[in-house]
Design a protein around this motif. Structure first.
Motif, PDB file in Angstrom:
ATOM      1  N   ILE A  13       3.732   2.056 -10.597  1.00  0.00           N
ATOM      2  CA  ILE A  13       3.706   2.375  -9.360  1.00  0.00           C
ATOM      3  C   ILE A  13       3.601   1.095  -8.542  1.00  0.00           C
ATOM      4  O   ILE A  13       4.409   0.960  -7.288  1.00  0.00           O
ATOM      5  CB  ILE A  13       2.236   2.999  -8.932  1.00  0.00           C
ATOM      6  N   ARG A  14       3.073  -0.021  -8.929  1.00  0.00           N
ATOM      7  CA  ARG A  14       3.059  -1.323  -8.346  1.00  0.00           C
ATOM      8  C   ARG A  14       4.651  -1.810  -8.167  1.00  0.00           C
ATOM      9  O   ARG A  14       4.985  -2.185  -7.230  1.00  0.00           O
ATOM     10  CB  ARG A  14       2.263  -2.439  -9.291  1.00  0.00           C
ATOM     11  N   ALA A  15       5.414  -1.651  -9.533  1.00  0.00           N
ATOM     12  CA  ALA A  15       7.008  -1.801  -9.350  1.00  0.00           C
ATOM     13  C   ALA A  15       7.566  -1.248  -8.236  1.00  0.00           C
ATOM     14  O   ALA A  15       8.384  -1.637  -7.607  1.00  0.00           O
ATOM     15  CB  ALA A  15       7.534  -1.961 -10.640  1.00  0.00           C
ATOM     16  N   GLY A  16       7.006  -0.135  -8.196  1.00  0.00           N
ATOM     17  CA  GLY A  16       7.837   0.922  -7.289  1.00  0.00           C
ATOM     18  C   GLY A  16       7.212   0.414  -5.724  1.00  0.00           C
ATOM     19  O   GLY A  16       8.483   0.405  -4.788  1.00  0.00           O
ATOM     20  N   PHE A  17       6.143   0.075  -5.572  1.00  0.00           N
ATOM     21  CA  PHE A  17       5.951  -0.358  -4.168  1.00  0.00           C
ATOM     22  C   PHE A  17       6.484  -1.712  -3.918  1.00  0.00           C
ATOM     23  O   PHE A  17       6.967  -1.812  -2.700  1.00  0.00           O
ATOM     24  CB  PHE A  17       4.232  -0.662  -3.998  1.00  0.00           C
TER      25      PHE A  17
END
Length: 347
Positions: A13-17
């Motif tokens: 999710i952090r990479a997605g954000f």
């Protein structure tokens, strides 16, 4: 197993954000105590993006989140949310008979605090895109009362935090969290038996939230103020300066963000054209079914998180079939770099 799943989802999710938001700020997050139980209290604007953002960037401990129970009805999302330590909270609209289940949730929160865990919740008890802190519910004080009944000597800290989006229903967007200074629950215990001074505590949390995010007071003409702030080109990621304007004080001069409408729209067309097989399903079928504007960002992000890797894989497969891996790899890499540049620099 759950810790492994949590860490995996957090990194994903952090990479997605990073690829979804133009800018993410976490001001004051380093001040959250790691060795004490903590209740984090945030204003609530953007549905599930609000807790997901904190989950992705939390430093002190893996937090738990109280989340409206209706999002757990979808079996495909239920495991995903539980893997992120989200706990259902029941409201009157979920049915009066469901409210009794909150006692179990309150007891679970008390147990978590006794173990030194961190719990995040939204004391407004609803979400709204309006730049305004809404009246706080009694839910968070009831949770604290349950925790004190279990452990009267509980050394718990509260951390108010303000969420600030530039334009929460649009893409790409910018977001800033401002975390207030932690304060001890013990400051709000008084009388015989150390009774929680709930009203005074609510007043303090509300007051701090109005400084940590843009707050247009309820008595003001909301539409007029929003129009004026946007006309001035204020930076909504700087709530202190924006609130000075709202209070009529001579705040710092806020530079306008440079915008180039023609080139921006032209870049939009290029982005959509290059990503048409990925973008069209969202625009034609999924976006029209989003029932609340507060959920637009959540569904857009989750769709991108799941569908974008599939689109890149399919593109690579087609190009590799037509021209070989030597052609497919550079083409996909260039597309990824272009899309990232669009997110970071589209004005």
């Amino acid at each position: 197993m759950r810790n492994w799943l949590y860490d995996l989802l957090k990194r994903l999710i952090r990479a997605g954000f990073f690829c979804y938001f133009r800018e993410i700020r976490m001001e004051g997050i380093a001040g959250i105590p790691a060795s004490k139980p903590v209740m984090l209290l945030l204003n609530h604007q953007n549905a599930l993006l609000d807790p997901l953002l904190y989950a992705a960037y939390a430093r002190a401990r893996r937090p738990y989140f109280l989340t409206r129970s209706d999002v757990f009805k979808n079996p495909l999302l239920r495991s995903f949310f539980r893997g992120l330590r989200m706990l259902p909270i029941y409201r009157l609209r979920d049915g009066r008979e469901t409210l009794q289940r909150n006692q179990e949730v309150f007891a679970l929160c008390a147990e978590l605090f006794s173990r030194g865990e961190h719990v995040l919740l939204f004391p407004e008890a609803n979400h709204n895109l309006r730049r305004q802190v809404r009246p706080l519910s009694k839910g968070f004080t009831r949770i604290l009362e349950h925790a004190l009944a279990r452990d009267p000597g509980l050394d718990l800290y509260l951390v108010p935090a303000g969420l600030n989006y530039e334009q929460a229903d649009r893409f790409p967007d910018r977001v800033a969290f401002y975390f207030g200074k932690p304060f001890a629950l013990k400051e709000y215990l008084g009388g015989e038996g150390n009774i929680l001074m709930a009203t005074a505590l609510k007043d303090r949390v509300f007051e701090e939230l109005t400084h940590l995010t843009t707050h247009i007071p309820p008595g003001e003409d909301y539409s007029r103020w929003i129009g004026e702030l946007e006309r001035q080109g204020v930076d909504f990621l700087n709530p202190a300066a924006v609130n000075q304007i709202l209070q009529g004080a001579p705040g710092p001069k806020l530079p306008r963000r440079t915008r180039h409408p023609f080139w921006g729209r032209a870049w939009d067309l290029v982005f959509r054209g290059l990503n048409a097989p990925f973008w069209l399903p969202w625009a034609l079928w999924i976006k029209p079914k989003v029932w609340e504007p507060e959920f637009m960002g959540t569904f857009r992000f989750l769709y991108a998180l799941l569908a974008y890797p599939v689109w890149l894989f399919l593109l690579f497969a087609v190009l590799a079939t037509l021209g070989g891996p030597g052609t497919a790899s550079p083409a996909v890499i260039l597309l990824v770099l272009h899309n990232l540049a669009y997110v970071k620099w589209r004005g």
